[in-house]
Write a protein that holds these residues in place. Sequence first.
Motif, PDB file in Angstrom:
ATOM      1  N   SER A   1       0.835  -1.195   0.000  1.00  0.00           N
ATOM      2  CA  SER A   1       0.000   0.000   0.000  1.00  0.00           C
ATOM      3  C   SER A   1       0.869   1.243   0.000  1.00  0.00           C
ATOM      4  O   SER A   1       1.906   1.304   0.667  1.00  0.00           O
ATOM      5  N   ASP A   2       0.442   2.251  -0.735  1.00  0.00           N
ATOM      6  CA  ASP A   2       1.075   3.558  -0.671  1.00  0.00           C
ATOM      7  C   ASP A   2       0.383   4.376   0.417  1.00  0.00           C
ATOM      8  O   ASP A   2      -0.531   3.884   1.094  1.00  0.00           O
ATOM      9  N   GLU A   3       0.799   5.628   0.603  1.00  0.00           N
ATOM     10  CA  GLU A   3       0.157   6.480   1.595  1.00  0.00           C
ATOM     11  C   GLU A   3      -1.282   6.766   1.195  1.00  0.00           C
ATOM     12  O   GLU A   3      -1.666   6.636   0.035  1.00  0.00           O
ATOM     13  N   ARG A   4      -2.072   7.154   2.174  1.00  0.00           N
ATOM     14  CA  ARG A   4      -3.486   7.437   1.958  1.00  0.00           C
ATOM     15  C   ARG A   4      -3.697   8.950   1.856  1.00  0.00           C
ATOM     16  O   ARG A   4      -3.203   9.711   2.699  1.00  0.00           O
ATOM     17  N   THR A   5      -4.439   9.387   0.847  1.00  0.00           N
ATOM     18  CA  THR A   5      -4.797  10.793   0.682  1.00  0.00           C
ATOM     19  C   THR A   5      -6.288  10.964   0.948  1.00  0.00           C
ATOM     20  O   THR A   5      -7.107  10.263   0.347  1.00  0.00           O
ATOM     21  N   ILE A   6      -6.622  11.868   1.859  1.00  0.00           N
ATOM     22  CA  ILE A   6      -8.015  12.124   2.229  1.00  0.00           C
ATOM     23  C   ILE A   6      -8.364  13.559   1.845  1.00  0.00           C
ATOM     24  O   ILE A   6      -7.604  14.496   2.181  1.00  0.00           O
ATOM     25  N   ILE A   7      -9.462  13.736   1.154  1.00  0.00           N
ATOM     26  CA  ILE A   7      -9.890  15.063   0.718  1.00  0.00           C
ATOM     27  C   ILE A   7     -11.350  15.271   1.113  1.00  0.00           C
ATOM     28  O   ILE A   7     -12.189  14.390   0.891  1.00  0.00           O
ATOM     29  N   ILE A   8     -11.636  16.428   1.683  1.00  0.00           N
ATOM     30  CA  ILE A   8     -13.024  16.795   1.948  1.00  0.00           C
ATOM     31  C   ILE A   8     -13.325  18.124   1.273  1.00  0.00           C
ATOM     32  O   ILE A   8     -12.434  18.949   1.055  1.00  0.00           O
ATOM     33  N   THR A   9     -14.586  18.303   0.918  1.00  0.00           N
ATOM     34  CA  THR A   9     -15.071  19.615   0.511  1.00  0.00           C
ATOM     35  C   THR A   9     -16.298  19.931   1.349  1.00  0.00           C
ATOM     36  O   THR A   9     -16.991  19.031   1.838  1.00  0.00           O
TER      37      THR A   9
END
Length: 293
Positions: free
Chosen positions: A57-65
């Motif tokens: 697994s690579d790093e996790r990217t979390i995005i919110i709007t």
Amino acid sequence: MDLSTTTVTWRGLTFSGVHGAPFGLSTLEGWSDLPPARRDTEPRQQAHGRFDGPVWSDERTIIITGSTYSAEERDARLLALESAAAWPSGQGSTEELVVTHGGRTLTAFARLTRFKPTFGGAWASGGFPYAIEWVAPDPLRYSPPMSVATTFPVLRGGLEYDLYTDGAGTDLGYLDYGEASDTGRIVVSNPGSAAVPILFQVEGPVDPSGFDIAQVDSDRRLRFSGPVSAGSVLVLDGATGNVLIDGSADRGGLLTYRDWPLIPPGGSIELAFIPLGVDLGARLTAVVRPGSW
């Protein structure tokens, strides 16, 4: 995606999918799906495809709007957002990003990488949307910590022999040889979907000969060959490999065996706390944060 019961908390500021929340939540990306995969493989020469290899697994990217709307509190809310999105002084360790979604509350340890408020036509009347991005170098999401504790094994006897019953299973007569012994063993479990390490806390005093934390039914162990003073706490962190007394004094050189245990997904392991010298009354606590993909 239904976000009506979803919240995202960062540095004390909560974004919510509930209608009318001070800091609204419109979208949540990168939380429920698997993080990007990474494979180190070689192409087959003069053949189709590649040689097989493990998937990491690579790093996790979390995005919110989301958006906020309040003519009276517009400036105060913008200030709160900017404060929560500021770069930390010294760029220290990752911070907790807590998400309640789908009936579960899980935590990622992340760094904020992007914050974008949009000052559109609604700005004059108090409304503006925003987008925030975090990156979690450790892609796992963690449940609240669970802990179990034990002392060194203590032999007291404790055997009980049943003599007779009432025929329905109730003991009416028995020989009691006293309080049960302490085994010095604990079982640590991980109900999550990913293998996780263990954080150990040893409260002194510990004899200068030290102690073992041995994985039962294996030859794996942690061996600490040194003392822990009364009132001090030694922490052995399986996630980082750090060995510290009272949060700052490095004692890594005294950890002479380093078989750090991992708890498999959905599994458990049994550990034994074994004195290498005189038992002075030390106590071991094992702390586990179940991990989920």
